[in-house]
Design a protein around this motif. Structure first.
Motif, PDB file in Angstrom:
ATOM      1  N   THR A 283       0.857  -1.179   0.000  1.00 33.26           N
ATOM      2  CA  THR A 283       0.000   0.000   0.000  1.00 33.26           C
ATOM      3  C   THR A 283       0.898   1.235   0.000  1.00 33.26           C
ATOM      4  OG1 THR A 283      -1.791  -1.080   1.222  1.00 33.26           O
ATOM      5  CG2 THR A 283      -1.726   1.315   1.288  1.00 33.26           C
ATOM      6  N   PHE A 284       0.737   2.087  -1.017  1.00 36.88           N
ATOM      7  CA  PHE A 284       1.505   3.322  -1.096  1.00 36.88           C
ATOM      8  C   PHE A 284       0.629   4.493  -0.671  1.00 36.88           C
ATOM      9  CE2 PHE A 284       4.011   0.626  -3.817  1.00 36.88           C
ATOM     10  CZ  PHE A 284       5.305   1.086  -3.659  1.00 36.88           C
ATOM     11  N   LYS A 285       1.205   5.364   0.149  1.00 42.29           N
ATOM     12  CA  LYS A 285       0.541   6.607   0.535  1.00 42.29           C
ATOM     13  C   LYS A 285       1.482   7.753   0.179  1.00 42.29           C
ATOM     14  CE  LYS A 285      -2.302   4.572   4.155  1.00 42.29           C
ATOM     15  NZ  LYS A 285      -2.957   4.798   5.463  1.00 42.29           N
ATOM     16  N   THR A 286       0.987   8.689  -0.606  1.00 45.55           N
ATOM     17  CA  THR A 286       1.860   9.734  -1.130  1.00 45.55           C
ATOM     18  C   THR A 286       1.172  11.089  -1.080  1.00 45.55           C
ATOM     19  OG1 THR A 286       1.085   9.699  -3.425  1.00 45.55           O
ATOM     20  CG2 THR A 286       2.725   8.050  -2.806  1.00 45.55           C
ATOM     21  N   GLY A 287       1.976  12.141  -1.234  1.00 44.09           N
ATOM     22  CA  GLY A 287       1.406  13.468  -1.417  1.00 44.09           C
ATOM     23  C   GLY A 287       1.918  14.486  -0.435  1.00 44.09           C
ATOM     24  N   GLY A 288       1.356  15.680  -0.538  1.00 43.02           N
ATOM     25  CA  GLY A 288       1.737  16.777   0.350  1.00 43.02           C
ATOM     26  C   GLY A 288       1.049  16.680   1.692  1.00 43.02           C
ATOM     27  N   VAL A 289       1.657  17.278   2.685  1.00 37.39           N
ATOM     28  CA  VAL A 289       1.171  17.191   4.058  1.00 37.39           C
ATOM     29  C   VAL A 289      -0.210  17.815   4.213  1.00 37.39           C
ATOM     30  CG1 VAL A 289       2.455  19.319   4.604  1.00 37.39           C
ATOM     31  CG2 VAL A 289       1.660  17.843   6.459  1.00 37.39           C
ATOM     32  N   ASP A 290      -1.087  17.123   4.934  1.00 36.69           N
ATOM     33  CA  ASP A 290      -2.327  17.724   5.418  1.00 36.69           C
ATOM     34  C   ASP A 290      -2.036  18.287   6.809  1.00 36.69           C
ATOM     35  OD1 ASP A 290      -4.127  17.142   3.258  1.00 36.69           O
ATOM     36  OD2 ASP A 290      -4.033  15.039   3.847  1.00 36.69           O
TER      37      ASP A 290
END
Length: 343
Positions: A283-290
């Motif tokens: 499972t990949f989780k990516t992106g800019g910070v919330d």
């Protein structure tokens, strides 16, 4: 006022700009007291952030004192010490209501990218009730400096990685964001934390400040994880380095059915070799910070559960910020983070 400005691709200049004023009823004007340089600022300088607008004041890691607020601001008042959030978010749109503030339809990463940021004497903060975090009396500017950006990133990365006390967690990268991630991963008390870092001075920094953590070089990572986990490898991998080979290292070091969280901002495209991954069920989780947990992070600092002030290895006045950039970009003198004193 003095403001470090993105004047052309590859060039920042400290120039005179007008002091900002209130434009919207939810704005606040903050007199900056302490700022810092983020690797994201270097990405702007290198032309790797297409949305960054020429002419903007850069910088999104800062603390200061509220000078003026708009008529709809209720959380802070003039005279309050505050940390400024890297994210601008309305709190009311589809994404904000679900905690995905990085994707706010009225914001996202704006300060120091699309609107004037905080490597300056003053900054205008839109949606101030969301973008400002009051600093308690027992927390110094240095302790609060990273709350709105790299500490928020580390906290978010640890939270979405779903860490349990049975897990072996691999953090790739012991730069500033990696170290903030380490601080936050420790809150979950995992069975083992492994930090992988190529730079010897940063490995030594981890040994000195986090003696309970296993620190390895990239070429040692596979073997060390096999030894620690009976050849299963890491249950959770958090990639914070953003190097040429670190994305591949992240998924290769993950055990089957692991979670791989990608925090790094890359300057080149990365390859997702699905045939080689088939059967690992990753499972990949990516992106800019919330960055919507800053009040909680500030509380943890006030309670003594997080302290990142030791990450500040160098101090400069705003007048010498270009020197600080050179030092930070070249990683000289074992620099981790620089603090830019504005007043």
């Amino acid at each position: 006022m003095k403001a470090l400005t993105y004047t052309a691709p590859g060039r920042f200049e400290l120039i005179e700009k007008p002091k900002p004023g209130i434009l919207e009823p939810k704005d606040a004007i903050v007199k900056v007291t302490l700022s810092s340089i983020c690797s994201s600022d270097l990405h702007i300088l290198h032309g790797a952030v297409p949305q960054a607008e020429v002419g903007i004041t850069v910088g999104h890691e800062l603390v200061g004192v509220v000078e003026t607020v708009g008529p709809e601001v209720t959380k802070v008042k003039p005279g309050d010490r505050v940390a400024v959030n890297v994210e601008t978010f309305c709190g009311e749109c589809f994404y904000c209501k679900r905690g995905f503030v990085n994707n706010c339809t009225s914001g996202g990463w704006m300060l120091g990218c699309r609107i004037d940021g905080g490597q300056a004497e003053y900054v205008r903060v839109p949606y101030a009730d969301n973008g400002l975090t009051p600093i308690p009396c027992n927390v110094s500017d240095e302790q609060a400096l990273f709350v709105g950006d790299i500490l928020a990133t580390g906290y978010w990365a640890a939270k979405i990685s779903e860490i349990s006390e049975e897990d072996t967690v691999l953090i790739i990268g012991a730069g500033p964001t990696g170290l903030c991630t380490l601080e936050c991963v420790q809150l979950y008390n995992p069975r083992q934390i492994v930090v992988c870092e190529a730079d010897e001075s940063r490995r030594e920094f981890v040994r000195r400040h986090y003696p309970e953590v296993c620190i390895v070089e990239p070429q040692e990572c596979d073997g060390e994880l096999d030894e620690l986990t009976d050849n299963r490898r890491a249950d959770r991998v958090i990639e914070v380095a953003g190097g040429e080979d670190t994305f591949e290292l992240a998924w290769r070091c993950a055990r089957p059915n692991a979670i791989v969280t990608i925090v790094a901002l890359y300057e080149k495209e990365q390859i997702l070799p699905l045939p080689w991954m088939y059967g690992k069920n990753l499972t990949f989780k990516t992106g800019g910070v919330d960055a919507c947990d800053c009040d909680k992070i500030m509380q943890l600092i006030s309670e003594g559960k997080i302290d990142t002030s030791h990450l500040i290895t160098h101090h400069y006045p705003l007048s010498r910020i270009q020197e600080a950039y050179d030092l930070f970009a070249k990683r000289e003198e074992s620099v981790i983070k620089t603090a830019i004193r504005v007043v």
